[in-house]
Motif scaffolding. Structure first.
Motif, PDB file in Angstrom:
ATOM      1  N   THR A 252       0.666  -1.075  -0.039  1.00 35.36           N
ATOM      2  CA  THR A 252      -0.042  -0.163  -0.041  1.00 35.36           C
ATOM      3  C   THR A 252       0.824   1.216   0.020  1.00 35.36           C
ATOM      4  O   THR A 252       2.111   1.135   0.315  1.00 35.36           O
ATOM      5  CB  THR A 252      -1.105   0.096   1.195  1.00 35.36           C
ATOM      6  OG1 THR A 252      -0.197   0.097   2.189  1.00 35.36           O
ATOM      7  CG2 THR A 252      -1.934  -1.185   1.045  1.00 35.36           C
ATOM      8  N   ILE A 253       0.430   2.395  -0.441  1.00 36.02           N
ATOM      9  CA  ILE A 253       0.886   3.603  -0.418  1.00 36.02           C
ATOM     10  C   ILE A 253       0.299   4.612   0.254  1.00 36.02           C
ATOM     11  O   ILE A 253      -1.047   4.784   0.316  1.00 36.02           O
ATOM     12  CB  ILE A 253       1.012   4.019  -1.993  1.00 36.02           C
ATOM     13  CG1 ILE A 253       2.019   3.347  -2.650  1.00 36.02           C
ATOM     14  CG2 ILE A 253       1.402   5.648  -2.048  1.00 36.02           C
ATOM     15  CD1 ILE A 253       3.284   3.359  -2.579  1.00 36.02           C
ATOM     16  N   GLU A 254       0.959   5.368   1.393  1.00 36.77           N
ATOM     17  CA  GLU A 254       0.278   6.543   2.067  1.00 36.77           C
ATOM     18  C   GLU A 254       0.942   7.827   1.577  1.00 36.77           C
ATOM     19  O   GLU A 254       1.936   7.730   1.251  1.00 36.77           O
ATOM     20  CB  GLU A 254       0.590   6.441   3.301  1.00 36.77           C
ATOM     21  CG  GLU A 254      -0.203   5.276   4.170  1.00 36.77           C
ATOM     22  CD  GLU A 254      -1.709   5.517   4.121  1.00 36.77           C
ATOM     23  OE1 GLU A 254      -2.015   6.674   4.124  1.00 36.77           O
ATOM     24  OE2 GLU A 254      -2.535   4.699   4.533  1.00 36.77           O
ATOM     25  N   GLU A 255       0.020   8.879   1.511  1.00 34.25           N
ATOM     26  CA  GLU A 255       0.644  10.326   1.061  1.00 34.25           C
ATOM     27  C   GLU A 255       0.494  11.146   2.359  1.00 34.25           C
ATOM     28  O   GLU A 255      -0.593  11.103   2.955  1.00 34.25           O
ATOM     29  CB  GLU A 255      -0.286  10.821  -0.051  1.00 34.25           C
ATOM     30  CG  GLU A 255       0.013  10.062  -1.508  1.00 34.25           C
ATOM     31  CD  GLU A 255      -0.932  10.779  -2.520  1.00 34.25           C
ATOM     32  OE1 GLU A 255      -0.376  10.743  -3.640  1.00 34.25           O
ATOM     33  OE2 GLU A 255      -1.860  11.206  -2.006  1.00 34.25           O
ATOM     34  N   VAL A 256       1.704  11.609   2.614  1.00 36.81           N
ATOM     35  CA  VAL A 256       1.801  12.481   3.991  1.00 36.81           C
ATOM     36  C   VAL A 256       2.459  13.967   3.429  1.00 36.81           C
ATOM     37  O   VAL A 256       3.044  13.966   2.885  1.00 36.81           O
ATOM     38  CB  VAL A 256       2.867  11.807   4.725  1.00 36.81           C
ATOM     39  CG1 VAL A 256       3.333  12.560   5.980  1.00 36.81           C
ATOM     40  CG2 VAL A 256       2.385  10.498   5.368  1.00 36.81           C
ATOM     41  N   GLY A 257       1.756  14.663   4.463  1.00 39.81           N
ATOM     42  CA  GLY A 257       1.954  16.320   4.228  1.00 39.81           C
ATOM     43  C   GLY A 257       3.168  16.791   5.228  1.00 39.81           C
ATOM     44  O   GLY A 257       3.731  15.946   5.982  1.00 39.81           O
ATOM     45  N   SER A 258       3.821  17.869   4.980  1.00 38.70           N
ATOM     46  CA  SER A 258       5.206  18.259   5.570  1.00 38.70           C
ATOM     47  C   SER A 258       4.911  18.587   6.978  1.00 38.70           C
ATOM     48  O   SER A 258       5.748  18.537   7.937  1.00 38.70           O
ATOM     49  CB  SER A 258       5.655  19.377   4.923  1.00 38.70           C
ATOM     50  OG  SER A 258       4.900  20.590   4.852  1.00 38.70           O
ATOM     51  N   LEU A 259       3.581  19.141   7.356  1.00 36.57           N
ATOM     52  CA  LEU A 259       3.284  19.686   8.553  1.00 36.57           C
ATOM     53  C   LEU A 259       3.324  18.650   9.590  1.00 36.57           C
ATOM     54  O   LEU A 259       3.859  18.628  10.654  1.00 36.57           O
ATOM     55  CB  LEU A 259       1.707  20.394   8.699  1.00 36.57           C
ATOM     56  CG  LEU A 259       1.715  20.772  10.093  1.00 36.57           C
ATOM     57  CD1 LEU A 259       2.430  22.024  10.493  1.00 36.57           C
ATOM     58  CD2 LEU A 259      -0.002  21.462  10.208  1.00 36.57           C
ATOM     59  N   GLU A 260       2.891  17.267   9.398  1.00 34.88           N
ATOM     60  CA  GLU A 260       2.692  16.281  10.265  1.00 34.88           C
ATOM     61  C   GLU A 260       4.276  15.805  10.251  1.00 34.88           C
ATOM     62  O   GLU A 260       4.562  15.208  11.229  1.00 34.88           O
ATOM     63  CB  GLU A 260       1.796  15.222   9.502  1.00 34.88           C
ATOM     64  CG  GLU A 260       0.095  15.590   9.365  1.00 34.88           C
ATOM     65  CD  GLU A 260      -0.102  16.358   8.236  1.00 34.88           C
ATOM     66  OE1 GLU A 260      -1.176  16.627   7.981  1.00 34.88           O
ATOM     67  OE2 GLU A 260       0.773  16.621   7.309  1.00 34.88           O
ATOM     68  N   SER A 261       5.049  15.460   9.045  1.00 33.25           N
ATOM     69  CA  SER A 261       6.114  15.128   9.106  1.00 33.25           C
ATOM     70  C   SER A 261       7.216  15.958  10.083  1.00 33.25           C
ATOM     71  O   SER A 261       7.691  15.292  10.876  1.00 33.25           O
ATOM     72  CB  SER A 261       6.797  15.145   7.715  1.00 33.25           C
ATOM     73  OG  SER A 261       5.986  14.468   6.856  1.00 33.25           O
ATOM     74  N   TYR A 262       7.060  17.219   9.968  1.00 34.01           N
ATOM     75  CA  TYR A 262       8.105  17.775  10.927  1.00 34.01           C
ATOM     76  C   TYR A 262       7.544  17.852  12.279  1.00 34.01           C
ATOM     77  O   TYR A 262       8.275  17.808  13.099  1.00 34.01           O
ATOM     78  CB  TYR A 262       8.093  19.428  10.401  1.00 34.01           C
ATOM     79  CG  TYR A 262       9.027  19.677   9.349  1.00 34.01           C
ATOM     80  CD1 TYR A 262      10.035  20.137   9.491  1.00 34.01           C
ATOM     81  CD2 TYR A 262       8.510  19.554   7.941  1.00 34.01           C
ATOM     82  CE1 TYR A 262      11.045  20.510   8.288  1.00 34.01           C
ATOM     83  CE2 TYR A 262       9.159  19.707   6.882  1.00 34.01           C
ATOM     84  CZ  TYR A 262      10.641  20.148   6.978  1.00 34.01           C
ATOM     85  OH  TYR A 262      11.423  20.426   5.877  1.00 34.01           O
ATOM     86  N   THR A 263       6.249  17.604  12.453  1.00 33.22           N
ATOM     87  CA  THR A 263       5.863  17.744  14.040  1.00 33.22           C
ATOM     88  C   THR A 263       6.162  16.426  14.614  1.00 33.22           C
ATOM     89  O   THR A 263       6.748  16.417  15.651  1.00 33.22           O
ATOM     90  CB  THR A 263       4.240  17.838  14.061  1.00 33.22           C
ATOM     91  OG1 THR A 263       3.856  19.128  13.242  1.00 33.22           O
ATOM     92  CG2 THR A 263       3.816  17.740  15.322  1.00 33.22           C
ATOM     93  N   LEU A 264       5.824  15.557  14.050  1.00 34.54           N
ATOM     94  CA  LEU A 264       6.439  14.126  14.718  1.00 34.54           C
ATOM     95  C   LEU A 264       7.933  14.084  14.573  1.00 34.54           C
ATOM     96  O   LEU A 264       8.252  13.339  15.618  1.00 34.54           O
ATOM     97  CB  LEU A 264       5.806  12.953  13.715  1.00 34.54           C
ATOM     98  CG  LEU A 264       4.330  12.508  13.798  1.00 34.54           C
ATOM     99  CD1 LEU A 264       3.866  11.310  12.921  1.00 34.54           C
ATOM    100  CD2 LEU A 264       3.891  12.032  15.090  1.00 34.54           C
TER     101      LEU A 264
END
Length: 516
Positions: A252-264
């Motif tokens: 499977t593929i998930e698409e992720v944004g930068s805000l969540e990436s930097y926050t985590l």
């Protein structure tokens, strides 16, 4: 996977080669997230970070760099490495090329949209940089881009190697050779594997490896959300021309944004797992899959015989080169304000303890006299011709008593009861601004510059600030530690009838300097 160095120690002339070689190292750490970082802990999910940042090159691209250069560098013939890379791959190549192959010339082709911090990081590691315009992540087959330009240059000379991470199968096969076996040895219970997709090498290699050794492992690839960007991974649209067999390596593929990436990523760093935004990106992709499964009631389908779902995500690089982006993406609410931030704009010059003179040094060093007035008459004290004394106190205090030959430079920001500039930021700001203004007078600075200046104030601290400013202007200046109070303590600055008969000295008039 060989694992012959449990003590993690490297000896001998080839110690650095062993240090970089995964076959000579213990496995890179695999660390379970504690429950407060794992929102699915109560659902039987266990999440582990594979710390690829703990390789000597500090990023996940070290493994591909090792594998690609091992098969492409020709001993005694290769003199230069050229690679189009946004950072981690070519930095790893530069280190691996030096350590493993003795090749010192590594050249980075990359986008002109690369951050200044990353460019300086590459320069720090000795890379020769060439910038290219156009998309920051060009398609590998685009003849107009830097990827193909690097390839063409390598084709023109047998002394140049372009590993070309976008087309070189040794990229993704490095994770079959090293990363996959490490994870499987550390966590044979693994049920879910999650990795980001840039060149797709990491996911292709890991997905292919686990398809062979444990087909039940769910392989999750993560791409950037359309129109968004996280350093390293690509959007799904940009994955289409990538020639690696990544489609067979993911479930499977998930698409992720930068805000969540930097926050985590920020949260992980603050909890002790220091990693960059692409690591938070991978974890967010895993969270999204787990949340969907939980909502659908199919989360248990991922679990193993122990009833738990063991998930591994990769921590790919370090956060330091992206620090500015964290502040841009996340906003001030994620960070404590800096107290006394006003001081970032003042008091900008260096200090040196050797510029602070003890009160007992003043007479012998600047006047050539005994250390205290008890040993001589004040009339006998004569300032050495090469020296000058600058007194910052108020005129009334200066006239009451001062060192012979002193010049009075009364500061509006200095008084007998003014707090130390080092305990009160407002005082420091006022004094520094006033001193900077006064010493923009080229005539005054030129005159002072012909002498060795001793600066005196009430307690020594304001004089210390003045000395810092004067030294920055090229004037040889020192201050009296403890100021007039210290001189008085040693019997040098005592007000007396004898002192009152001494010449008052010169006064330098200056206008008050208001703070802007």
């Amino acid at each position: 996977m060989t694992n012959i160095n449990e003590c993690n120690t490297y000896f001998g002339p080839d110690s650095l080669k062993k240090y970089f070689d995964p076959d000579s190292q213990p496995p890179l750490p695999l660390v379970e997230l504690p429950p407060h970082l794992n929102p699915y802990y109560e659902d039987g999910v266990r999440i582990y970070a594979k710390m690829m940042t703990m390789h000597p090159a500090n990023n996940v691209k070290a493994m591909p760099a090792m594998n690609m250069l091992e098969t492409s560098v020709v001993p005694g013939e290769t003199e230069r490495i050229i690679e189009y890379s946004s950072g981690s791959t070519v930095i790893s190549m530069s280190m691996v090329a030096r350590v493993m192959h003795g090749v010192n010339d590594t050249r980075a082709f990359l986008s002109n949209k690369t951050s200044d911090a990353k460019l300086k990081l590459m320069q720090f590691f000795g890379l020769d940089i060439t910038l290219f315009g156009g998309p920051s992540q060009p398609e590998p087959i685009d003849e107009r881009g830097g990827i193909q330009s690097a390839r063409r240059q390598a084709m023109e000379s047998d002394k140049i190697v372009n590993p070309n991470q976008y087309e070189n199968s040794n990229n993704w096969q490095s994770h079959i050779r090293w990363t996959g076996p490490q994870i499987f040895k550390q966590l044979p219970e693994i049920n879910v594997l999650c990795a980001g997709m840039g060149t797709s090498g990491t996911m292709t290699g890991l997905g292919t490896y686990f398809k062979g050794v444990k087909p039940s492992v769910h392989r999750l690839g993560v791409c950037t959300a359309p129109g968004d960007r996280v350093p390293g991974p690509r959007s799904y649209a940009l994955m289409r021309p990538v020639e690696f067999p990544w489609k067979e390596a993911v479930d499977t593929i998930e698409e992720v944004g930068s805000l969540e990436s930097y926050t985590l990523s920020l949260n992980l760093c603050r909890e002790g797992l220091v990693c960059g935004p692409s690591s938070g990106f991978n974890l967010q992709g895993l969270f999204q899959t787990l949340e969907k499964r939980k909502a659908e009631g199919t989360l248990s389908e991922l679990s193993g015989p122990d009833g738990k779902t063991h998930c591994v995500f990769l921590c790919c690089d370090l956060p330091y080169q992206y620090i500015g982006e964290y502040f841009q993406k996340l906003g001030d609410e994620q960070f404590h304000p800096i107290r006394n931030e006003r001081l970032t704009k003042v008091d900008l010059h260096r200090y040196d303890e050797s510029w602070e003179r003890d009160a007992l040094e003043v007479l012998p060093q600047f006047y050539g006299s005994p250390r205290t007035l008890a040993q001589c008459q004040l009339s006998e004290i004569v300032l050495k011709t090469q020296n000058r004394v600058l007194d910052l106190r108020k005129p009334l205090d200066f006239y009451a008593w001062h060192l012979p030959g002193s010049m009075n430079l009364p500061l509006s920001s200095v008084g007998p009861h003014t707090p130390s500039p080092f305990s009160d930021p407002g005082v420091l700001e006022a004094q520094w601004v006033e001193l900077e203004k006064i010493f923009t007078d080229d005539v005054l600075v030129s005159d002072l510059g012909r002498h060795h200046i001793l600066v005196v104030c009430y307690d020594g601290d304001s004089a210390r600030v003045a000395t810092s400013v004067l030294r920055a202007k090229g004037v040889e200046a020192d201050s009296v530690r403890g100021g007039h109070r210290a001189l008085k303590m040693y019997g040098i600055g005592n007000e007396s009838p004898v002192a009152a008969k001494e010449p008052l000295g010169a006064t330098i008039s200056v206008a008050p300097v208001p703070l802007e």
